[in-house]
Design an enzyme around this catalytic site. Structure first.
Site, PDB file in Angstrom:
ATOM      1  N   LYS A 149       0.921  -1.163  -0.105  1.00  0.00           N
ATOM      2  CA  LYS A 149       0.059   0.218   0.107  1.00  0.00           C
ATOM      3  C   LYS A 149       1.047   1.191  -0.078  1.00  0.00           C
ATOM      4  O   LYS A 149       1.853   1.465   0.778  1.00  0.00           O
ATOM      5  CB  LYS A 149      -0.954   0.005   1.080  1.00  0.00           C
ATOM      6  CG  LYS A 149      -2.215   1.092   1.181  1.00  0.00           C
ATOM      7  CD  LYS A 149      -2.939   0.447   0.261  1.00  0.00           C
ATOM      8  CE  LYS A 149      -4.340   1.400   0.242  1.00  0.00           C
ATOM      9  NZ  LYS A 149      -5.494   0.862  -0.462  1.00  0.00           N
ATOM     10  N   SER A 214      -1.606  -1.080  -4.310  1.00  0.00           N
ATOM     11  CA  SER A 214      -2.603  -0.351  -4.389  1.00  0.00           C
ATOM     12  C   SER A 214      -2.073   0.902  -3.526  1.00  0.00           C
ATOM     13  O   SER A 214      -0.967   0.891  -2.872  1.00  0.00           O
ATOM     14  CB  SER A 214      -3.932  -0.842  -3.559  1.00  0.00           C
ATOM     15  OG  SER A 214      -3.654  -0.975  -2.136  1.00  0.00           O
TER      16      SER A 214
END
Length: 349
Positions: A149, A214
């Site tokens: 992330k 992501s």
């Protein structure tokens, strides 16, 4: 999960098994948020875990990586998956095993101007190596999925930087690209000498087949979760991966199943599936054709949501084989698997 802020199921499951938030190593969620970095599931879990961890909610993510994927398109099930340490486990290993092992770490705080640049590639690569060491994984071939992330800086934070002038979506794409290339460099999939500023989003041959990246506005660093098999792990679970050549390719998930010793029996049903978890990265919207046939994911009136439609396609392909719609499905597949396809990892017992 009944909603993005629903932490009750996880809290109940932890309590039922005798765990607390102090045992949690990482949290992953699929939530029905918009997928554009504005989901709030991580905030809900931070508030739920903070009392047990003895820290303010804003510090929870520094102790427990939270990788929340927004956008449950098609038949994707909203859910949460939690990795825990079990010091009371009776599992044993003879040292030959290769059981599932995970390693978690974060980069240092990233300068917003370094996001989406070779400097971020280097930071992520170093973090991946550290996470491998923490997991007791010595061989890159034993790494089968790397969840990351990354930060998603605002346009205002990028003024006068290399990404100045890009819209928010493009900034997120560059952040994911840098994360994926960092994984590729760490695992030897790509040579660091080939990473220059002009290859981002331009050279699809530079890619990782195990990265799933992501981006989120809640992060100022990159959270890294390495999953693989380690001879020192006593876990009864194993993980394997495969590559999806396109959105309707069954062979990628079959390769992943074979890698964990499942050679037959598919397609499975909900009652017969031996699969515990699946991680999918979709790059289906990375091209305008599939097996020589034109498609309009990126060009019809739903074109702005092509990433979401692509997730639904690849999810249906894999779910039809493993027999369960509950799996992580992440879009934004820049430098993650082949354009038009994606990557898949499977955990089984």
């Amino acid at each position: 999960m009944t909603s993005p802020e629903d932490t009750a199921g996880v809290e109940a499951a932890l309590a039922a098994e005798g765990f607390s938030p102090t045992d949690v190593r990482a949290v992953m969620c699929m939530t029905e948020s918009d997928g554009f970095g504005r989901g709030y599931a991580s905030l809900a879990f931070a508030h739920a875990f903070a009392p047990a961890l003895g820290c303010p909610p804003e510090d929870v993510a520094q102790q427990i990586p939270m990788i929340m994927i927004g956008g449950c398109s098609g038949l994707v099930t909203p859910y949460a998956a939690v990795f825990v340490d079990d010091p009371a486990s009776s599992w044993v290993t003879d040292g030959s095993g290769g059981g599932l092992s995970i390693g978690v770490t974060t980069t240092a705080t990233l300068n917003p101007l370094d996001v989406g640049t070779p400097a971020m590639v280097d930071a992520v690569a170093d973090a991946v190596r550290s996470a491998m060491a923490a997991a007791g994984i010595d061989k890159v071939a034993d790494v089968h999925n790397v969840q990351i992330k990354t930060p998603w800086p605002s346009s205002a934070a990028l003024l006068d930087g290399p990404l100045s002038g890009l819209d928010a979506g493009s900034v997120g794409a560059m952040a994911r690209a840098a994360g994926a290339l960092g994984v590729a460099v760490a695992l030897g999939e790509v040579s660091r000498a080939d990473i220059t500023a002009d290859v981002f989003l331009r050279d699809p041959n530079l890619r990782s087949d195990v990265a799933s990246v992501s981006a989120g506005t809640e992060r100022v660093d990159a959270a890294v979760l390495v999953m693989g098999n380690s001879p020192t792990s006593a876990s009864p679970y194993r993980i394997g991966h495969g590559v999806l050549r396109d959105g309707i390719d069954p062979h990628g998930v079959l390769d992943a199943l074979r890698a964990v010793g499942i050679d037959s029996g598919w397609p499975f049903t909900a009652d017969t599936t031996p699969v515990e978890h699946v991680f999918l990265k979709s790059a289906v919207d990375g091209t305008d054709e599939c097996r020589g046939r034109r498609h309009v994911l990126r060009t019809d009136y739903l074109g702005p949501y092509s990433w979401l439609l692509g997730k639904a396609v690849v999810h249906a392909t894999v779910a039809s084989i493993v027999g369960d719609p509950m799996m992580q499905v992440s879009g934004g597949g820049e430098h993650q698997g082949p354009p038009g396809g994606g990557t898949v990892a499977v955990i089984a017992r």
